[in-house]
Design a protein around this motif. Structure first.
Motif, short mmCIF file in Angstrom:
data_model
loop_
_atom_site.label_atom_id
_atom_site.label_comp_id
_atom_site.label_asym_id
_atom_site.label_seq_id
_atom_site.Cartn_x
_atom_site.Cartn_y
_atom_site.Cartn_z
N TYR A 124 43.83 44.60 46.30
CA TYR A 124 42.88 43.56 45.86
C TYR A 124 42.59 43.71 44.37
O TYR A 124 42.56 42.72 43.61
CB TYR A 124 41.58 43.69 46.66
N ASN A 169 43.66 40.83 41.42
CA ASN A 169 42.61 40.06 40.73
C ASN A 169 42.11 40.65 39.43
O ASN A 169 41.52 39.94 38.63
CB ASN A 169 41.41 39.90 41.67
N TYR A 170 42.32 41.97 39.23
CA TYR A 170 41.64 42.63 38.10
C TYR A 170 42.59 43.35 37.15
O TYR A 170 42.17 44.17 36.34
CB TYR A 170 40.54 43.56 38.63
N ARG A 219 45.72 37.89 35.61
CA ARG A 219 44.38 37.32 35.73
C ARG A 219 43.40 38.01 34.80
O ARG A 219 42.56 37.38 34.20
CB ARG A 219 43.89 37.41 37.18
N ILE A 265 39.62 33.83 32.33
CA ILE A 265 38.46 33.96 33.21
C ILE A 265 37.61 35.19 32.89
O ILE A 265 36.39 35.16 33.02
CB ILE A 265 38.91 33.98 34.69
N VAL A 266 38.27 36.25 32.41
CA VAL A 266 37.49 37.49 32.21
C VAL A 266 36.43 37.34 31.14
O VAL A 266 35.25 37.57 31.40
CB VAL A 266 38.41 38.69 31.91
N LYS A 276 33.56 35.14 32.53
CA LYS A 276 32.68 35.77 33.53
C LYS A 276 31.82 36.86 32.92
O LYS A 276 30.62 36.90 33.15
CB LYS A 276 33.53 36.38 34.66
N GLU A 321 37.90 27.23 47.62
CA GLU A 321 38.92 28.20 48.03
C GLU A 321 38.97 28.22 49.56
O GLU A 321 37.92 28.19 50.23
CB GLU A 321 38.56 29.59 47.49
N TYR A 324 42.31 33.92 50.69
CA TYR A 324 42.80 34.84 49.66
C TYR A 324 43.49 36.01 50.34
O TYR A 324 43.31 36.24 51.56
CB TYR A 324 41.67 35.32 48.74
N ASP A 363 45.54 33.51 46.17
CA ASP A 363 44.48 32.70 46.78
C ASP A 363 44.74 31.25 46.38
O ASP A 363 45.71 30.97 45.67
CB ASP A 363 43.08 33.15 46.29
O1 LIG Z 1 37.68 35.18 38.60
S1 LIG Z 1 38.91 35.77 38.96
O2 LIG Z 1 40.07 34.96 38.75
C1 LIG Z 1 38.79 36.13 40.64
C2 LIG Z 1 38.38 37.36 41.05
C3 LIG Z 1 38.23 37.61 42.41
C4 LIG Z 1 38.50 36.63 43.32
C5 LIG Z 1 38.93 35.39 42.87
C6 LIG Z 1 39.07 35.13 41.51
C7 LIG Z 1 39.23 34.29 43.82
N1 LIG Z 1 39.39 34.78 45.17
C8 LIG Z 1 38.29 35.64 45.55
C9 LIG Z 1 38.34 35.93 47.03
F1 LIG Z 1 37.11 35.94 47.52
C10 LIG Z 1 38.32 36.93 44.76
N2 LIG Z 1 39.03 37.05 38.15
C11 LIG Z 1 40.27 37.68 38.08
C12 LIG Z 1 40.48 38.29 36.71
S2 LIG Z 1 39.25 39.38 36.29
C13 LIG Z 1 37.86 38.46 36.56
C14 LIG Z 1 37.85 37.80 37.92
#
Ligand SMILES: O=S(=O)(c1ccc2c(c1)CN[C@@H](CF)C2)N1CCSCC1
Ligand SMILES: C[S@@+](CC[C@H](N)C(=O)[O-])C[C@H]1O[C@@H](n2cnc3c(N)ncnc32)[C@H](O)[C@@H]1O
Length: 274
Positions: free
Chosen positions: A28, A32-33, A37, A46-47, A50, A212, A215, A261
Protein backbone atom coordinates in the motif's frame (compact mmCIF):
# COMPACT_ATOMS: atom_id res chain seq x y z
CA UNK A 1 -32.58 3.91 11.64
CA UNK A 2 -34.84 0.98 10.68
CA UNK A 3 -33.86 -2.47 11.97
CA UNK A 4 -33.69 -3.76 8.40
CA UNK A 5 -31.21 -1.02 7.43
CA UNK A 6 -29.11 -1.71 10.55
CA UNK A 7 -28.97 -5.42 9.66
CA UNK A 8 -27.88 -4.53 6.13
CA UNK A 9 -25.06 -2.33 7.43
CA UNK A 10 -23.89 -5.08 9.83
CA UNK A 11 -23.66 -7.61 6.99
CA UNK A 12 -21.73 -5.16 4.80
CA UNK A 13 -19.38 -4.23 7.64
CA UNK A 14 -18.55 -7.87 8.32
CA UNK A 15 -17.75 -8.34 4.64
CA UNK A 16 -15.49 -5.27 4.66
CA UNK A 17 -13.59 -6.62 7.68
CA UNK A 18 -12.92 -9.80 5.71
CA UNK A 19 -11.67 -7.79 2.71
CA UNK A 20 -9.11 -6.07 4.93
CA UNK A 21 -7.50 -9.17 6.42
CA UNK A 22 -4.90 -9.56 3.60
CA UNK A 23 -4.10 -5.81 3.53
CA UNK A 24 -0.36 -5.40 2.88
CA UNK A 25 1.10 -2.21 4.41
CA UNK A 26 4.34 -2.34 2.40
CA UNK A 27 2.49 -2.73 -0.91
CA UNK A 28 0.00 0.00 0.00
CA UNK A 29 2.83 2.38 0.82
CA UNK A 30 4.58 1.55 -2.44
CA UNK A 31 1.40 2.05 -4.50
CA UNK A 32 0.49 5.41 -3.01
CA UNK A 33 3.45 7.00 -1.24
CA UNK A 34 6.40 6.45 -3.56
CA UNK A 35 6.83 7.88 -7.08
CA UNK A 36 5.06 8.48 -9.44
CA UNK A 37 2.25 9.41 -7.08
CA UNK A 38 4.56 10.79 -4.43
CA UNK A 39 6.26 13.32 -6.71
CA UNK A 40 7.64 16.31 -4.83
CA UNK A 41 9.20 17.88 -7.92
CA UNK A 42 5.92 18.83 -9.61
CA UNK A 43 4.06 21.66 -7.93
CA UNK A 44 0.80 20.38 -9.46
CA UNK A 45 1.22 16.94 -7.92
CA UNK A 46 -0.97 15.62 -5.16
CA UNK A 47 1.69 15.59 -2.46
CA UNK A 48 2.41 19.35 -2.28
CA UNK A 49 -1.34 19.97 -2.46
CA UNK A 50 -2.22 17.65 0.43
CA UNK A 51 0.69 18.60 2.64
CA UNK A 52 -0.04 22.27 1.92
CA UNK A 53 -3.68 21.85 2.99
CA UNK A 54 -2.62 20.17 6.22
CA UNK A 55 0.03 22.84 6.90
CA UNK A 56 -2.45 25.68 6.44
CA UNK A 57 -5.06 23.94 8.60
CA UNK A 58 -2.70 23.48 11.55
CA UNK A 59 -1.02 26.89 11.32
CA UNK A 60 -4.20 29.00 10.95
CA UNK A 61 -4.33 29.28 14.73
CA UNK A 62 -7.87 27.96 15.35
CA UNK A 63 -6.79 24.31 15.67
CA UNK A 64 -4.61 23.59 18.66
CA UNK A 65 -4.91 21.99 22.04
CA UNK A 66 -4.06 18.88 23.99
CA UNK A 67 -4.94 15.70 22.11
CA UNK A 68 -5.18 14.84 18.44
CA UNK A 69 -6.50 11.43 17.35
CA UNK A 70 -5.78 10.11 13.85
CA UNK A 71 -8.60 7.77 12.79
CA UNK A 72 -7.59 4.88 10.53
CA UNK A 73 -3.91 5.85 10.32
CA UNK A 74 -2.99 2.81 8.30
CA UNK A 75 0.81 2.59 7.92
CA UNK A 76 1.10 6.30 7.10
CA UNK A 77 2.28 9.37 8.98
CA UNK A 78 2.16 12.23 6.45
CA UNK A 79 -1.27 13.20 7.76
CA UNK A 80 0.11 14.19 11.21
CA UNK A 81 3.36 15.93 10.22
CA UNK A 82 1.82 19.39 10.66
CA UNK A 83 -0.47 18.54 13.58
CA UNK A 84 2.45 17.17 15.62
CA UNK A 85 3.78 20.72 16.02
CA UNK A 86 0.65 22.08 17.74
CA UNK A 87 -0.55 19.12 19.81
CA UNK A 88 1.19 17.65 22.82
CA UNK A 89 -0.47 14.23 22.55
CA UNK A 90 -1.06 12.31 19.32
CA UNK A 91 -2.93 9.01 19.24
CA UNK A 92 -2.57 6.91 16.09
CA UNK A 93 -5.19 4.24 15.42
CA UNK A 94 -5.91 1.44 12.99
CA UNK A 95 -8.12 -1.61 12.56
CA UNK A 96 -5.32 -3.95 11.49
CA UNK A 97 -2.42 -5.20 13.63
CA UNK A 98 -0.08 -5.19 10.62
CA UNK A 99 -0.63 -1.45 10.18
CA UNK A 100 -0.15 -0.71 13.87
CA UNK A 101 3.09 -2.73 13.70
CA UNK A 102 4.27 -0.68 10.69
CA UNK A 103 3.66 2.54 12.63
CA UNK A 104 5.50 1.20 15.67
CA UNK A 105 8.47 0.24 13.46
CA UNK A 106 8.83 3.84 12.33
CA UNK A 107 8.26 5.19 15.83
CA UNK A 108 11.00 2.84 17.04
CA UNK A 109 13.28 4.11 14.22
CA UNK A 110 13.66 0.55 12.96
CA UNK A 111 16.00 0.27 9.94
CA UNK A 112 13.32 -1.49 7.88
CA UNK A 113 10.64 1.12 8.45
CA UNK A 114 9.21 3.27 5.64
CA UNK A 115 11.26 6.37 4.72
CA UNK A 116 9.07 9.38 5.49
CA UNK A 117 12.01 11.80 5.17
CA UNK A 118 10.86 13.28 1.80
CA UNK A 119 7.56 14.20 3.48
CA UNK A 120 9.29 15.49 6.62
CA UNK A 121 11.63 17.62 4.48
CA UNK A 122 8.71 19.06 2.48
CA UNK A 123 6.73 20.00 5.58
CA UNK A 124 9.84 21.56 7.15
CA UNK A 125 10.11 23.81 4.08
CA UNK A 126 6.42 24.72 4.39
CA UNK A 127 7.19 25.76 7.97
CA UNK A 128 10.00 28.02 6.80
CA UNK A 129 12.65 25.67 8.15
CA UNK A 130 15.59 24.09 6.39
CA UNK A 131 14.72 20.67 4.93
CA UNK A 132 17.69 19.44 6.95
CA UNK A 133 15.53 20.00 10.05
CA UNK A 134 13.60 16.85 9.11
CA UNK A 135 15.41 14.84 11.79
CA UNK A 136 14.28 17.28 14.49
CA UNK A 137 10.75 17.07 13.12
CA UNK A 138 10.86 13.29 13.21
CA UNK A 139 12.02 13.49 16.81
CA UNK A 140 9.13 15.85 17.63
CA UNK A 141 6.63 13.43 16.10
CA UNK A 142 8.10 10.49 17.99
CA UNK A 143 7.96 12.50 21.21
CA UNK A 144 4.25 13.39 21.00
CA UNK A 145 2.79 10.06 19.82
CA UNK A 146 1.51 8.51 23.03
CA UNK A 147 -0.38 5.48 21.68
CA UNK A 148 -1.02 3.32 18.62
CA UNK A 149 -4.46 1.86 19.30
CA UNK A 150 -6.94 -0.52 17.67
CA UNK A 151 -10.06 1.15 16.30
CA UNK A 152 -13.29 0.12 14.58
CA UNK A 153 -15.33 3.04 13.24
CA UNK A 154 -18.35 0.76 12.81
CA UNK A 155 -18.67 0.33 16.57
CA UNK A 156 -20.65 2.98 18.48
CA UNK A 157 -17.57 3.30 20.68
CA UNK A 158 -14.72 2.98 18.14
CA UNK A 159 -11.93 2.73 20.76
CA UNK A 160 -11.64 0.35 23.71
CA UNK A 161 -13.06 1.65 27.00
CA UNK A 162 -10.65 3.99 28.77
CA UNK A 163 -8.39 4.31 25.71
CA UNK A 164 -8.53 8.10 25.91
CA UNK A 165 -8.47 10.18 29.10
CA UNK A 166 -11.24 12.33 27.62
CA UNK A 167 -12.60 13.63 24.30
CA UNK A 168 -10.00 14.69 21.76
CA UNK A 169 -9.50 18.32 20.74
CA UNK A 170 -8.96 17.36 17.09
CA UNK A 171 -9.56 14.37 14.84
CA UNK A 172 -7.64 13.70 11.65
CA UNK A 173 -8.72 11.01 9.22
CA UNK A 174 -7.39 10.31 5.74
CA UNK A 175 -8.85 7.91 3.16
CA UNK A 176 -10.66 5.99 5.87
CA UNK A 177 -14.45 6.25 6.11
CA UNK A 178 -15.16 5.84 2.39
CA UNK A 179 -12.64 3.00 2.19
CA UNK A 180 -14.13 0.99 5.04
CA UNK A 181 -17.87 1.57 4.60
CA UNK A 182 -19.98 -0.76 2.47
CA UNK A 183 -22.41 2.01 1.54
CA UNK A 184 -23.31 5.63 2.19
CA UNK A 185 -25.52 5.01 5.27
CA UNK A 186 -22.62 3.10 6.82
CA UNK A 187 -20.27 6.04 6.05
CA UNK A 188 -22.57 8.45 7.88
CA UNK A 189 -23.06 6.04 10.78
CA UNK A 190 -19.27 5.62 11.08
CA UNK A 191 -18.83 9.39 11.07
CA UNK A 192 -21.37 9.61 13.89
CA UNK A 193 -19.45 6.96 15.86
CA UNK A 194 -16.11 8.70 15.32
CA UNK A 195 -17.60 12.03 16.40
CA UNK A 196 -18.13 10.65 19.92
CA UNK A 197 -14.32 10.86 20.27
CA UNK A 198 -14.28 14.64 19.67
CA UNK A 199 -15.23 17.37 22.12
CA UNK A 200 -17.85 19.98 21.16
CA UNK A 201 -15.99 22.85 19.50
CA UNK A 202 -13.23 20.45 18.43
CA UNK A 203 -12.10 20.18 14.82
CA UNK A 204 -12.21 17.40 12.26
CA UNK A 205 -9.62 17.46 9.46
CA UNK A 206 -10.44 14.89 6.80
CA UNK A 207 -8.84 13.86 3.53
CA UNK A 208 -10.66 11.47 1.24
CA UNK A 209 -11.19 10.01 -2.18
CA UNK A 210 -13.87 11.31 -4.53
CA UNK A 211 -15.89 8.92 -6.70
CA UNK A 212 -13.60 5.99 -5.96
CA UNK A 213 -15.08 2.47 -6.14
CA UNK A 214 -12.06 0.29 -5.34
CA UNK A 215 -8.38 0.29 -4.50
CA UNK A 216 -5.61 -2.29 -4.18
CA UNK A 217 -4.56 -3.00 -0.60
CA UNK A 218 -1.88 -5.36 -1.85
CA UNK A 219 -1.17 -7.62 -4.84
CA UNK A 220 -4.59 -8.93 -5.87
CA UNK A 221 -6.22 -7.40 -2.75
CA UNK A 222 -9.10 -5.43 -4.25
CA UNK A 223 -10.95 -3.44 -1.59
CA UNK A 224 -14.33 -1.88 -2.39
CA UNK A 225 -14.81 1.83 -1.68
CA UNK A 226 -18.15 3.63 -1.41
CA UNK A 227 -18.09 6.40 -4.05
CA UNK A 228 -18.70 9.78 -2.42
CA UNK A 229 -18.88 13.34 -3.69
CA UNK A 230 -18.72 16.75 -2.07
CA UNK A 231 -22.50 17.06 -1.71
CA UNK A 232 -22.81 13.76 0.14
CA UNK A 233 -19.81 14.30 2.43
CA UNK A 234 -21.00 17.81 3.32
CA UNK A 235 -24.53 16.56 4.03
CA UNK A 236 -23.15 13.71 6.14
CA UNK A 237 -21.07 16.14 8.22
CA UNK A 238 -24.02 18.45 8.80
CA UNK A 239 -26.23 15.48 9.74
CA UNK A 240 -23.60 14.48 12.33
CA UNK A 241 -23.47 17.94 13.91
CA UNK A 242 -20.58 19.67 12.16
CA UNK A 243 -20.10 23.10 10.63
CA UNK A 244 -18.02 22.69 7.47
CA UNK A 245 -15.35 25.42 7.50
CA UNK A 246 -13.43 24.47 4.36
CA UNK A 247 -13.87 21.94 1.56
CA UNK A 248 -11.41 21.85 -1.32
CA UNK A 249 -10.82 19.32 -4.05
CA UNK A 250 -7.96 18.18 -6.27
CA UNK A 251 -8.47 16.40 -9.57
CA UNK A 252 -5.79 13.76 -10.11
CA UNK A 253 -3.79 14.28 -13.33
CA UNK A 254 -4.10 11.38 -15.75
CA UNK A 255 -0.52 10.22 -15.18
CA UNK A 256 -1.27 9.75 -11.48
CA UNK A 257 -4.01 7.27 -12.29
CA UNK A 258 -1.70 4.30 -12.03
CA UNK A 259 -4.10 1.37 -11.80
CA UNK A 260 -4.05 0.89 -8.02
CA UNK A 261 -7.49 2.47 -7.69
CA UNK A 262 -10.05 4.38 -9.75
CA UNK A 263 -9.99 7.57 -7.69
CA UNK A 264 -11.08 10.67 -9.60
CA UNK A 265 -10.14 13.36 -7.11
CA UNK A 266 -9.13 14.06 -3.55
CA UNK A 267 -10.96 16.23 -1.03
CA UNK A 268 -9.63 18.09 1.96
CA UNK A 269 -12.02 19.41 4.59
CA UNK A 270 -11.95 21.15 7.91
CA UNK A 271 -15.04 21.09 10.11
CA UNK A 272 -15.96 22.04 13.66
CA UNK A 273 -18.20 19.96 15.94
CA UNK A 274 -21.07 22.09 17.25
O1 LIG B 1 -3.63 11.38 -2.69
S1 LIG B 1 -2.94 10.26 -3.20
O2 LIG B 1 -2.91 10.13 -4.62
C1 LIG B 1 -3.73 8.88 -2.53
C2 LIG B 1 -3.28 8.31 -1.38
C3 LIG B 1 -3.98 7.24 -0.82
C4 LIG B 1 -5.09 6.76 -1.45
C5 LIG B 1 -5.52 7.35 -2.63
C6 LIG B 1 -4.83 8.42 -3.18
C7 LIG B 1 -6.73 6.86 -3.34
N1 LIG B 1 -7.12 5.55 -2.87
C8 LIG B 1 -7.19 5.50 -1.43
C9 LIG B 1 -7.85 4.22 -0.98
F1 LIG B 1 -8.62 4.46 0.07
C10 LIG B 1 -5.81 5.62 -0.83
N2 LIG B 1 -1.52 10.35 -2.67
C11 LIG B 1 -0.54 9.54 -3.24
C12 LIG B 1 0.79 10.28 -3.31
S2 LIG B 1 1.30 10.83 -1.79
C13 LIG B 1 -0.06 11.67 -1.24
C14 LIG B 1 -1.33 10.86 -1.35
C1 LIG C 1 -7.14 3.47 2.52
S1 LIG C 1 -6.41 3.11 4.10
C2 LIG C 1 -5.96 4.76 4.67
C3 LIG C 1 -4.66 4.76 5.37
C4 LIG C 1 -4.06 6.13 5.68
N1 LIG C 1 -4.92 6.91 6.59
C5 LIG C 1 -3.78 6.96 4.42
O1 LIG C 1 -4.04 8.16 4.46
O2 LIG C 1 -3.27 6.42 3.46
C6 LIG C 1 -7.82 2.73 5.09
C7 LIG C 1 -7.45 2.30 6.48
O3 LIG C 1 -8.64 2.03 7.24
C8 LIG C 1 -8.38 0.91 8.10
N2 LIG C 1 -9.65 0.27 8.48
C9 LIG C 1 -10.25 -0.79 7.90
N3 LIG C 1 -11.40 -1.08 8.54
C10 LIG C 1 -11.53 -0.17 9.54
C11 LIG C 1 -12.50 0.04 10.55
N4 LIG C 1 -13.58 -0.73 10.65
N5 LIG C 1 -12.30 1.06 11.42
C12 LIG C 1 -11.21 1.86 11.32
N6 LIG C 1 -10.25 1.71 10.37
C13 LIG C 1 -10.42 0.70 9.50
C14 LIG C 1 -7.48 0.01 7.29
O4 LIG C 1 -6.77 -0.88 8.13
C15 LIG C 1 -6.60 1.03 6.56
O5 LIG C 1 -5.43 1.31 7.29
Amino acid sequence: MEKREEAGIEAGVAAMAQCYQPFDPAAYLQYNYTPPRADFSRLDSIVPWKLGCLHRAFTAGDICGGTLVDVGSGPTLYQVLSGCEVFEKLVLTDFLPQNRAALRRWLGDDPGSFDWSPYLRHVCQLEGRSPEAWREKAARLRSVVTDVLPIDVHRPAPLLPGALPGPADCLVSSFCLEAVSPDRPAFTQALRHVSTLLRPGGHLVMIGALEESYYLGGPGVRIPVVPVDQAFVTASLEECGYTVLEFCTYVLPADMCVGVDDVVGIFFLKARKK
